[in-house]
Design a protein around this motif. Structure first.
Motif: not given
Length: 183
Positions: A109-131
């Motif tokens: 379960e901890i790994v599943a939550h960690a992967v969810g958190g990584i997905k959020l950070v990846v989205c933020a980094l992608m948005l930063n790159t696009v901007i």
């Protein structure tokens, strides 16, 4: 004369980038800029964006293509090889280790939550790159229209993105040749 120290420096820099960045090419751009432009001064910000754009249009993984281009610029073919190996080594090591324990990891379960958190950070980094890329490249109304049109076509039609990139490139070259576009 190329020294092994210079080649290992290229390898180490790209190993850090490849090992500390999750989410693929778009999320890697901020780290590439920090490491290669701000810290090492190996390339300019414009060069890294050019390498990134060409890396998107060439076969293969964008980050590996950029590593190859930068390595080649720094130290020719040996530099390209060491940079590329540095970029792919962390993934090969991590995937090899994870493959041995994949089933145990995915049920945790901890790994599943960690992967969810990584997905959020990846989205933020992608948005930063696009901007960041938009600020550097969209300089007039025509470029903004092309950007929005390409985005809409990529999101809402089944057209391959490579076709959109090629079409935008042809459009830009045509405008440049006609003298209506500078840059």
């Amino acid at each position: 004369l190329i020294t092994m120290k210079e080649l290992f420096e290229l390898y180490a820099a790209f190993f850090r980038i490849g090992g500390l960045t999750f989410g693929g090419g778009l999320t890697m751009l901020p780290m590439l800029k920090h490491e290669l432009v701000a810290k090492k001064h190996w390339v300019t910000e414009e060069e890294i964006l050019d390498y990134y754009a060409v890396g998107q249009c060439t076969p293969g993984i964008i980050a590996v293509n950029v590593a190859t281009f930068v390595g080649y610029k720094r130290r020719g073919i040996p530099g390209a090889i060491f940079s590329t190996l540095g970029m792919v080594s962390p993934s090969l090591i991590i995937v090899s280790i994870l493959a041995m324990f994949l089933e145990q990891f995915m049920s945790n379960e901890i790994v599943a939550h960690a992967v969810g958190g990584i997905k959020l950070v990846v989205c933020a980094l992608m948005l930063n790159t696009v901007i960041t890329m938009a600020k550097k490249t969209v300089k007039d109304r025509v470029a903004a229209i092309v950007c929005l049109l390409a985005f809409a076509l990529a999101m809402f039609t089944p057209l391959p993105t490579v076709l959109l990139v090629v079409a935008a490139g042809i459009f830009g070259v045509t405008l440049y040749k006609l003298g209506r576009f500078k840059g």
